[in-house]
Enzyme design. Structure first.
Site, mmCIF file in Angstrom:
data_model
loop_
_atom_site.group_PDB
_atom_site.id
_atom_site.type_symbol
_atom_site.label_atom_id
_atom_site.label_comp_id
_atom_site.label_asym_id
_atom_site.label_seq_id
_atom_site.Cartn_x
_atom_site.Cartn_y
_atom_site.Cartn_z
ATOM 1 N N TYR A 1 0.836 -1.206 0.000
ATOM 2 C CA TYR A 1 0.000 0.000 0.000
ATOM 3 C C TYR A 1 0.880 1.269 0.000
ATOM 4 O O TYR A 1 0.601 2.225 -0.732
ATOM 5 C CB TYR A 1 -0.891 -0.060 1.233
ATOM 6 C CG TYR A 1 -1.902 1.031 1.386
ATOM 7 C CD1 TYR A 1 -3.032 1.102 0.563
ATOM 8 C CD2 TYR A 1 -1.767 1.996 2.393
ATOM 9 C CE1 TYR A 1 -3.978 2.100 0.740
ATOM 10 C CE2 TYR A 1 -2.707 2.985 2.571
ATOM 11 C CZ TYR A 1 -3.815 3.039 1.747
ATOM 12 O OH TYR A 1 -4.746 4.030 1.917
ATOM 13 N N LYS B 1 0.723 4.048 -2.839
ATOM 14 C CA LYS B 1 0.255 5.392 -2.507
ATOM 15 C C LYS B 1 1.311 6.450 -2.846
ATOM 16 O O LYS B 1 0.976 7.539 -3.313
ATOM 17 C CB LYS B 1 -0.130 5.459 -1.024
ATOM 18 C CG LYS B 1 -1.463 4.792 -0.730
ATOM 19 C CD LYS B 1 -2.521 5.240 -1.716
ATOM 20 C CE LYS B 1 -3.916 5.204 -1.202
ATOM 21 N NZ LYS B 1 -4.907 5.589 -2.258
HETATM 22 N N1 LIG Z 1 -9.815 6.326 5.330
HETATM 23 C C1 LIG Z 1 -8.547 6.738 5.564
HETATM 24 O O1 LIG Z 1 -8.163 7.087 6.701
HETATM 25 C C2 LIG Z 1 -7.577 6.808 4.442
HETATM 26 C C3 LIG Z 1 -6.256 7.151 4.727
HETATM 27 C C4 LIG Z 1 -5.348 7.285 3.687
HETATM 28 C C5 LIG Z 1 -5.764 7.047 2.393
HETATM 29 N N2 LIG Z 1 -7.064 6.677 2.142
HETATM 30 C C6 LIG Z 1 -7.437 6.424 0.771
HETATM 31 O O2 LIG Z 1 -8.648 7.091 0.507
HETATM 32 C C7 LIG Z 1 -9.384 6.387 -0.488
HETATM 33 C C8 LIG Z 1 -10.794 6.124 -0.019
HETATM 34 O O3 LIG Z 1 -10.737 5.289 1.112
HETATM 35 P P1 LIG Z 1 -11.964 5.045 2.111
HETATM 36 O O4 LIG Z 1 -11.357 5.014 3.463
HETATM 37 O O5 LIG Z 1 -13.076 5.963 1.829
HETATM 38 O O6 LIG Z 1 -12.342 3.528 1.735
HETATM 39 P P2 LIG Z 1 -13.723 2.808 1.390
HETATM 40 O O7 LIG Z 1 -13.458 1.351 1.394
HETATM 41 O O8 LIG Z 1 -14.799 3.303 2.299
HETATM 42 O O9 LIG Z 1 -14.049 3.302 -0.079
HETATM 43 C C9 LIG Z 1 -13.278 2.895 -1.176
HETATM 44 C C10 LIG Z 1 -14.202 2.566 -2.322
HETATM 45 O O10 LIG Z 1 -13.417 2.194 -3.456
HETATM 46 C C11 LIG Z 1 -14.096 1.159 -4.146
HETATM 47 N N3 LIG Z 1 -13.170 0.389 -4.955
HETATM 48 C C12 LIG Z 1 -12.216 -0.463 -4.526
HETATM 49 N N4 LIG Z 1 -11.562 -0.993 -5.567
HETATM 50 C C13 LIG Z 1 -12.111 -0.461 -6.692
HETATM 51 C C14 LIG Z 1 -11.845 -0.610 -8.073
HETATM 52 N N5 LIG Z 1 -10.909 -1.451 -8.510
HETATM 53 N N6 LIG Z 1 -12.565 0.101 -8.950
HETATM 54 C C15 LIG Z 1 -13.547 0.945 -8.517
HETATM 55 N N7 LIG Z 1 -13.858 1.099 -7.209
HETATM 56 C C16 LIG Z 1 -13.136 0.410 -6.307
HETATM 57 C C17 LIG Z 1 -14.699 0.332 -3.029
HETATM 58 O O11 LIG Z 1 -15.769 -0.485 -3.506
HETATM 59 C C18 LIG Z 1 -15.126 1.383 -2.027
HETATM 60 O O12 LIG Z 1 -16.473 1.763 -2.211
HETATM 61 C C19 LIG Z 1 -8.570 5.114 -0.775
HETATM 62 O O13 LIG Z 1 -7.764 5.327 -1.899
HETATM 63 C C20 LIG Z 1 -7.697 4.965 0.448
HETATM 64 O O14 LIG Z 1 -6.520 4.257 0.178
HETATM 65 C C21 LIG Z 1 -7.965 6.549 3.144
#
Ligand SMILES: NC(=O)c1ccc[n+]([C@@H]2O[C@H](COP(=O)([O-])OP(=O)(O)OC[C@H]3O[C@@H](n4cnc5c(N)ncnc54)[C@H](O)[C@@H]3O)[C@@H](O)[C@H]2O)c1
Length: 302
Positions: free
Chosen positions: A163, A167
Site C-alpha cells: 500500500y 500510494k
Molecule cells: N480512510 C482513511 O483514513 C484513508 C487514509 C489514507 C488514504 N485513504 C485512501 O482514501 C481512499 C478512499 O478510502 P476510504 O477510506 O473511503 O475507503 P472505502 O473502502 O470506504 O471506499 C473505497 C471505495 O473504493 C471502491 N473500490 C475499490 N476498488 C475499486 C476498483 N478497482 N474500482 C472501482 N472502485 C473500487 C470500493 O468499492 C469502495 O467503495 C482510498 O484510496 C484509500 O486508500 C484513506
C-alpha cells in the site's frame, strides 16, 4: 466570499460508493456538478462486485436535486469510466482518484498477489482513469485532478509495504502530471486523508472511526477542484478539521571535492553535518534540487 460551484462541470469520483468517495460525490452533486459515481462494489480486500453500491449514491444525489450517473467498472478499466462520463454528460472536468483497497500483511508474509492487486487498483487504476481523461482536459484547456496518497506512503506504516508503494506511486504521478498540465490549465493535487471508513475500521477503535467523519476531508477537496483555484503540485494532510501542506525538506548538506576525491571515512567524519536539519532548505523542483550537485561539478571542472 462567493460560493464554490460546479454548475455545468462533470466530476468523476472513483470509489464513490463508500467512505470518502461517497462524501465527495454527494458534495459535488449538491454544488451543481454532474457526477459520475464509479464503484466496483467489492470488498475492502478487493474481492467481488456489487452494482448497488454506486446506485445508492446516484439515488442520493438525485434525491437532493442533483445529477449523477453510475459506473460499475474497476478503475483498471478507467477508459470505461471516462466513457460513462462522455455518454451521460459529454465531458470531464474533474477527476477524483479515490478508489482503494487494502491487503495489509508484513512483508515476509506478503504474496505476489497481494502486491500486484494493490498496485493494480491504486497505481494502474489511477493511471487508466487519468490517462483516459487527460486528452479531453488538454483539448478543453481545463481540468482539475486529485490523487489520494496516504500517511502510510509518506511516512511508512507497519504491515503496508504494498500500500505504501502504491500510494507514494500516486504522489510521483501527480507531481509530474502537475508540471505537464500547467500550460493547459490542468491543476493536479494530492491529499493524504484520514477518515473513518470500512478501510480504517479494522485498525481503529469504533469511537475513532465514528469521530473521523469523511465530511471533514471534503472542504479541501472541493477547494482544490474549484475552477478558480490555481493551486497545483501540492500535497496535503487532511482529517478531523486539520489541513496542512507538506513539502520536502533537505539539510544544508556537505559538499566534498570530487577533484581531490573523498572516502567513506570523510563521509563518516562529516556525518553530523550531513544529517543536521538546522537551516534546512526546501527544494521545490528538480532544477532547484540539483543545483548543489551541478555547482560542485562545475567547480571541479574549472
Ligand atoms: N480512510 C482513511 O483514513 C484513508 C487514509 C489514507 C488514504 N485513504 C485512501 O482514501 C481512499 C478512499 O478510502 P476510504 O477510506 O473511503 O475507503 P472505502 O473502502 O470506504 O471506499 C473505497 C471505495 O473504493 C471502491 N473500490 C475499490 N476498488 C475499486 C476498483 N478497482 N474500482 C472501482 N472502485 C473500487 C470500493 O468499492 C469502495 O467503495 C482510498 O484510496 C484509500 O486508500 C484513506
Amino acid at each position: 466570499m462567493s460560493d464554490i460551484r460546479f454548475d455545468d462541470r462533470v466530476v468523476v469520483v472513483t470509489g464513490a460508493g463508500n467512505g470518502l468517495g461517497r462524501a465527495y460525490a454527494l458534495e459535488f452533486g449538491s454544488r451543481g456538478a454532474k457526477v459520475v459515481v464509479n464503484d466496483l462494489g467489492g470488498s475492502s480486500f478487493g474481492e467481488g462486485s456489487d452494482q448497488r453500491i454506486a446506485d445508492v449514491v446516484v439515488d442520493e444525489i438525485k434525491a437532493g436535486g442533483g445529477e449523477a450517473a453510475a459506473n460499475y467498472d474497476s478503475v483498471t478499466d478507467g477508459e470505461k469510466i471516462v466513457q460513462t462520463a462522455l455518454d451521460a454528460f459529454g465531458r470531464v472536468d474533474v477527476v477524483i482518484n479515490n478508489a482503494g483497497i487494502l491487503r495489509d500483511k508484513t512483508f515476509h508474509k506478503m504474496s505476489e498477489e497481494d502486491w500486484n492487486l494493490i498496485y493494480d487498483v491504486h497505481v494502474r487504476g489511477t493511471f487508466k482513469v487519468t490517462h483516459a481523461a487527460w486528452p479531453l482536459m488538454r483539448e478543453q484547456n481545463y481540468g482539475r485532478i486529485l490523487f489520494t496518497t496516504s500517511a502510510a506512503g509518506v511516512y511508512g506504516n507497519f504491515g503496508q509495504t504494498n500500500y505504501s508503494m502504491a500510494k507514494l506511486g500516486q504522489l510521483g504521478m501527480a507531481q509530474t502530471l502537475a508540471l505537464e498540465g500547467r500550460s493547459k490549465n490542468i491543476c493536479v493535487n494530492t491529499i493524504a486523508p484520514i477518515a473513518g471508513s470500512r478501510l480504517t475500521e479494522t485498525v481503529m477503535p469504533k469511537e475513532l472511526v465514528d469521530a473521523l467523519r469523511p465530511e471533514f476531508v471534503v472542504p479541501l477537496v472541493v477547494k482544490l477542484c474549484d475552477e478558480n483555484s490555481t493551486e497545483t503540485c501540492g500535497l496535503y494532510e487532511v482529517g478531523a478539521g486539520f489541513i496542512a501542506k507538506l513539502r520536502w525538506e533537505r539539510t544544508q548538506g556537505k559538499t566534498f571535492s570530487i577533484a581531490e576525491g573523498f572516502t567513506a571515512e570523510d563521509v563518516l567524519d562529516a556525518w553530523d553535518e550531513i544529517i543536521d536539519f538546522t537551516d534546512a532548505t526546501h527544494p521545490s523542483n528538480i532544477t532547484e534540487a540539483n543545483t548543489a550537485i551541478m555547482t560542485n561539478l562545475k567547480s571541479a571542472a574549472s
